[in-house]
Motif scaffolding. Structure first.
Motif, PDB file in Angstrom:
ATOM      1  N   ASN A   7       0.812  -1.214   0.000  1.00  0.00           N
ATOM      2  CA  ASN A   7       0.000   0.000   0.000  1.00  0.00           C
ATOM      3  C   ASN A   7       0.845   1.263   0.000  1.00  0.00           C
ATOM      4  O   ASN A   7       0.477   2.273  -0.618  1.00  0.00           O
ATOM      5  N   ARG A  51       1.201   4.793  -3.290  1.00  0.00           N
ATOM      6  CA  ARG A  51       1.198   6.248  -3.143  1.00  0.00           C
ATOM      7  C   ARG A  51       2.181   6.934  -4.084  1.00  0.00           C
ATOM      8  O   ARG A  51       2.033   8.115  -4.387  1.00  0.00           O
ATOM      9  N   THR A  52       3.162   6.195  -4.523  1.00  0.00           N
ATOM     10  CA  THR A  52       4.205   6.781  -5.372  1.00  0.00           C
ATOM     11  C   THR A  52       3.998   6.477  -6.852  1.00  0.00           C
ATOM     12  O   THR A  52       4.799   6.890  -7.688  1.00  0.00           O
ATOM     13  N   ASP A  75      -7.737   6.155  -5.612  1.00  0.00           N
ATOM     14  CA  ASP A  75      -6.375   5.777  -6.000  1.00  0.00           C
ATOM     15  C   ASP A  75      -5.598   6.993  -6.505  1.00  0.00           C
ATOM     16  O   ASP A  75      -4.420   7.176  -6.186  1.00  0.00           O
ATOM     17  N   ARG A 111      -4.953   9.389  -3.564  1.00  0.00           N
ATOM     18  CA  ARG A 111      -3.883   8.902  -2.692  1.00  0.00           C
ATOM     19  C   ARG A 111      -2.526   9.405  -3.176  1.00  0.00           C
ATOM     20  O   ARG A 111      -1.677   9.811  -2.383  1.00  0.00           O
ATOM     21  N   VAL A 112      -2.324   9.373  -4.488  1.00  0.00           N
ATOM     22  CA  VAL A 112      -1.071   9.852  -5.072  1.00  0.00           C
ATOM     23  C   VAL A 112      -0.960  11.374  -4.941  1.00  0.00           C
ATOM     24  O   VAL A 112       0.111  11.914  -4.646  1.00  0.00           O
ATOM     25  N   TYR A 143      -0.036  12.471  -1.322  1.00  0.00           N
ATOM     26  CA  TYR A 143       1.222  11.942  -0.772  1.00  0.00           C
ATOM     27  C   TYR A 143       2.276  13.050  -0.740  1.00  0.00           C
ATOM     28  O   TYR A 143       2.399  13.813  -1.700  1.00  0.00           O
ATOM     29  N   LEU A 195      -3.637  11.081   3.738  1.00  0.00           N
ATOM     30  CA  LEU A 195      -3.512   9.712   3.224  1.00  0.00           C
ATOM     31  C   LEU A 195      -4.400   8.754   4.001  1.00  0.00           C
ATOM     32  O   LEU A 195      -5.121   7.936   3.410  1.00  0.00           O
ATOM     33  N   GLU A 249      -7.705   6.433   2.829  1.00  0.00           N
ATOM     34  CA  GLU A 249      -7.874   5.009   3.122  1.00  0.00           C
ATOM     35  C   GLU A 249      -9.178   4.758   3.877  1.00  0.00           C
ATOM     36  O   GLU A 249      -9.917   3.819   3.567  1.00  0.00           O
TER      37      GLU A 249
END
Length: 209
Positions: A20, A24-25, A71, A74-75, A78, A84, A88
């Motif tokens: 997980n 994020r990257t 999704d 999330r990026v 970050y 973050l 989730e």
């Protein structure tokens, strides 16, 4: 036992078989690839009932759209930790809401509710604890927890199978493995077996009550 198929699909998509922290990257094709993987992970636990119903199709594609959006978010957020965790948590909440709406359909799935709940327990005891390690304590975002996951899964499987001797042996073998091969004492060692044991006991109570 409630039917938690969609909820499990979401957990598997973003945590099981996937680091997980690395999601994020992701950028470009890697992020797109993860989104595709997520769709098939969710589909794997719901296709036999959702694809044959208008409500099921709406829930499947509606939730997938939300999942894909999260999704991307999330990026975008970050490495801001609080945001973050909010992403989730939002994903889990939406997965649960959509799951509840489609529960009557999911109750007809070829996957029994008990088996799905068992798999959800395996995810919780393995990657759920790892999420805690990586994000809260000791807060090492890219730490490897392969040994800890194996240990906790063994405890979970044997405890739910009513094999206390094998539970004990799993804990002892894991301790000796760390002492012999890892050699570096870590004060977080006890958290892994303790959490595995507690979660497994809780799951056994909920599954067999």
């Amino acid at each position: 036992m409630p039917a938690l198929h969609l909820f499990l699909g979401h957990v598997v998509a973003d945590h099981a078989f996937t680091n997980n922290a690395k999601i994020r990257t992701y950028k470009g094709s890697k992020l797109v690839g993860h989104i595709f993987w997520s769709f098939f992970a969710i589909l794997a636990f719901t296709f036999d009932v959702f694809l044959y119903s208008k409500l099921g199709m709406a829930l499947l594609f509606g939730f997938f759209a939300i999942h894909a959006l999260l999704d991307v978010l999330r990026v975008k957020v970050y490495p801001r930790g609080t945001l973050l965790h909010l992403v989730e948590l939002t994903g889990l909440v939406f997965a649960f809401i959509f799951n509840v709406i489609g529960m009557d359909l999911l109750n007809r799935s070829y996957l029994s509710n008990e088996f799905v709940f068992y798999l959800l327990g395996m995810s919780t005891v393995s990657v759920g604890v790892t999420y805690f390690f990586r994000n809260f304590y000791p807060k090492d975002e890219f730490m490897s927890d392969i040994d800890g996951i194996s240990e906790r899964l063994a405890v979970f499987i044997f405890l739910l199978a009513s094999k206390p001797l094998f539970v004990f042996l799993s804990l002892v073998i894991a301790l000796f493995y760390r002492l012999i091969f890892v050699k570096k004492f870590d004060h977080t060692w006890w958290i892994s077996p303790a959490s595995g044991l507690l979660i497994s006991l809780a799951w056994r109570f909920m599954l067999y009550r």
